[in-house]
Motif scaffolding. Structure first.
Motif, PDB file in Angstrom:
ATOM      1  N   GLN A  29       0.848  -1.354   0.012  1.00 47.81           N
ATOM      2  CA  GLN A  29       0.144   0.027  -0.051  1.00 47.81           C
ATOM      3  C   GLN A  29       0.790   1.221  -0.072  1.00 47.81           C
ATOM      4  OE1 GLN A  29      -2.652  -0.600   3.278  1.00 47.81           O
ATOM      5  NE2 GLN A  29      -3.988  -1.690   2.228  1.00 47.81           N
ATOM      6  N   ALA A  30       1.823   1.133   0.748  1.00 49.98           N
ATOM      7  CA  ALA A  30       2.577   2.493   0.896  1.00 49.98           C
ATOM      8  C   ALA A  30       3.567   2.604  -0.421  1.00 49.98           C
ATOM      9  CB  ALA A  30       3.866   2.153   1.895  1.00 49.98           C
ATOM     10  N   ASN A  31       3.973   1.491  -1.067  1.00 51.01           N
ATOM     11  CA  ASN A  31       4.489   1.490  -2.451  1.00 51.01           C
ATOM     12  C   ASN A  31       3.472   2.217  -3.422  1.00 51.01           C
ATOM     13  OD1 ASN A  31       6.841   1.241  -4.260  1.00 51.01           O
ATOM     14  ND2 ASN A  31       5.840  -0.592  -4.993  1.00 51.01           N
ATOM     15  N   TYR A  32       2.353   1.483  -3.535  1.00 46.95           N
ATOM     16  CA  TYR A  32       1.538   2.061  -4.306  1.00 46.95           C
ATOM     17  C   TYR A  32       1.333   3.639  -4.173  1.00 46.95           C
ATOM     18  CZ  TYR A  32      -3.349   2.940  -6.400  1.00 46.95           C
ATOM     19  OH  TYR A  32      -4.316   3.584  -7.071  1.00 46.95           O
ATOM     20  N   LEU A  33       1.055   4.239  -2.971  1.00 43.38           N
ATOM     21  CA  LEU A  33       0.771   5.527  -2.726  1.00 43.38           C
ATOM     22  C   LEU A  33       2.118   6.432  -3.190  1.00 43.38           C
ATOM     23  CD1 LEU A  33      -1.066   5.333   0.783  1.00 43.38           C
ATOM     24  CD2 LEU A  33      -2.112   5.961  -1.566  1.00 43.38           C
ATOM     25  N   LEU A  34       3.197   5.885  -2.777  1.00 46.82           N
ATOM     26  CA  LEU A  34       4.357   6.725  -3.371  1.00 46.82           C
ATOM     27  C   LEU A  34       4.447   6.811  -4.826  1.00 46.82           C
ATOM     28  CD1 LEU A  34       6.977   5.260  -0.614  1.00 46.82           C
ATOM     29  CD2 LEU A  34       6.238   7.600  -0.785  1.00 46.82           C
ATOM     30  N   ARG A  36       1.975   6.447  -7.062  1.00 49.55           N
ATOM     31  CA  ARG A  36       1.189   7.814  -7.270  1.00 49.55           C
ATOM     32  C   ARG A  36       1.598   9.140  -7.027  1.00 49.55           C
ATOM     33  NH1 ARG A  36      -4.951   6.942  -5.131  1.00 49.55           N
ATOM     34  NH2 ARG A  36      -4.612   8.850  -5.935  1.00 49.55           N
ATOM     35  N   LYS A  37       2.057   9.457  -5.923  1.00 47.60           N
ATOM     36  CA  LYS A  37       2.690  10.776  -5.686  1.00 47.60           C
ATOM     37  C   LYS A  37       3.825  11.025  -6.832  1.00 47.60           C
ATOM     38  CE  LYS A  37       3.420  14.426  -3.002  1.00 47.60           C
ATOM     39  NZ  LYS A  37       2.276  15.081  -2.822  1.00 47.60           N
ATOM     40  N   ILE A  38       4.987   9.942  -6.911  1.00 47.56           N
ATOM     41  CA  ILE A  38       5.862  10.234  -8.009  1.00 47.56           C
ATOM     42  C   ILE A  38       5.332  10.930  -9.251  1.00 47.56           C
ATOM     43  CG2 ILE A  38       7.712   9.186  -9.174  1.00 47.56           C
ATOM     44  CD1 ILE A  38       8.546   7.882  -6.545  1.00 47.56           C
ATOM     45  N   LYS A  39       4.258   9.981  -9.919  1.00 46.85           N
ATOM     46  CA  LYS A  39       3.583  10.296 -11.107  1.00 46.85           C
ATOM     47  C   LYS A  39       3.192  11.792 -11.110  1.00 46.85           C
ATOM     48  CE  LYS A  39       3.048   5.600 -12.255  1.00 46.85           C
ATOM     49  NZ  LYS A  39       2.283   4.432 -12.577  1.00 46.85           N
ATOM     50  N   LYS A  40       2.170  11.954 -10.019  1.00 46.59           N
ATOM     51  CA  LYS A  40       1.679  13.518 -10.021  1.00 46.59           C
ATOM     52  C   LYS A  40       2.770  14.386 -10.016  1.00 46.59           C
ATOM     53  CE  LYS A  40      -1.520  16.428  -7.545  1.00 46.59           C
ATOM     54  NZ  LYS A  40      -0.883  17.328  -8.355  1.00 46.59           N
ATOM     55  N   LEU A  41       4.024  14.147  -9.099  1.00 40.72           N
ATOM     56  CA  LEU A  41       5.020  15.124  -9.255  1.00 40.72           C
ATOM     57  C   LEU A  41       5.673  15.466 -10.357  1.00 40.72           C
ATOM     58  CD1 LEU A  41       6.633  14.263  -5.727  1.00 40.72           C
ATOM     59  CD2 LEU A  41       5.324  16.479  -6.502  1.00 40.72           C
ATOM     60  N   GLU A  42       5.851  14.106 -11.295  1.00 43.25           N
ATOM     61  CA  GLU A  42       6.417  14.177 -12.574  1.00 43.25           C
ATOM     62  C   GLU A  42       5.482  15.192 -13.703  1.00 43.25           C
ATOM     63  OE1 GLU A  42       6.834  10.337 -13.572  1.00 43.25           O
ATOM     64  OE2 GLU A  42       8.840  10.022 -12.673  1.00 43.25           O
ATOM     65  N   ASN A  43       4.096  14.614 -13.391  1.00 43.37           N
ATOM     66  CA  ASN A  43       3.093  15.364 -14.021  1.00 43.37           C
ATOM     67  C   ASN A  43       2.944  16.935 -13.975  1.00 43.37           C
ATOM     68  OD1 ASN A  43       0.848  15.517 -16.116  1.00 43.37           O
ATOM     69  ND2 ASN A  43      -0.545  15.548 -14.371  1.00 43.37           N
ATOM     70  N   ASP A  44       2.996  17.534 -12.637  1.00 42.84           N
ATOM     71  CA  ASP A  44       3.279  18.768 -12.361  1.00 42.84           C
ATOM     72  C   ASP A  44       4.438  19.248 -12.906  1.00 42.84           C
ATOM     73  OD1 ASP A  44       1.054  18.372 -11.122  1.00 42.84           O
ATOM     74  OD2 ASP A  44       1.719  18.634  -8.972  1.00 42.84           O
ATOM     75  N   THR A  45       5.487  18.573 -12.842  1.00 43.36           N
ATOM     76  CA  THR A  45       6.837  19.523 -13.253  1.00 43.36           C
ATOM     77  C   THR A  45       6.787  19.445 -14.993  1.00 43.36           C
ATOM     78  OG1 THR A  45       8.134  18.273 -11.545  1.00 43.36           O
ATOM     79  CG2 THR A  45       9.237  18.928 -13.531  1.00 43.36           C
ATOM     80  N   VAL A  46       6.068  18.674 -15.525  1.00 47.58           N
ATOM     81  CA  VAL A  46       5.866  18.644 -16.827  1.00 47.58           C
ATOM     82  C   VAL A  46       4.969  19.852 -17.434  1.00 47.58           C
ATOM     83  CG1 VAL A  46       5.019  17.769 -19.093  1.00 47.58           C
ATOM     84  CG2 VAL A  46       6.511  16.449 -17.658  1.00 47.58           C
TER      85      VAL A  46
END
Length: 66
Positions: A29-34, A36-46
């Motif tokens: 569960q922690a890995n899944y949430l992390l 998702r957070k990384i993907k959102k940060l990547e998307n926000d950076t782009v």
């Protein structure tokens, strides 16, 4: 952290394999949430730019608002 008998007397006794399975589930569960957070940060950076770009944009907007 040391547990006291009063803190553990109401906890159910679980076999080691059940406790290990709970640990595996929590890790997944922690890995899944992390992820998702990384993907959102990547998307926000782009889409919004990196932190320096965002800071520059905010400074420029503040200066032009004066």
């Amino acid at each position: 952290m040391k547990t006291t008998p009063a803190a553990t007397k109401n906890l159910p006794k679980r076999p080691a394999d059940v406790v290990a399975n709970i640990g595996v589930c929590l890790t997944h569960q922690a890995n899944y949430l992390l992820d998702r957070k990384i993907k959102k940060l990547e998307n926000d950076t782009v889409t919004k730019g990196g932190i320096k770009e965002q800071m520059y944009r905010a400074r420029s907007q503040h200066r032009s608002a004066r």
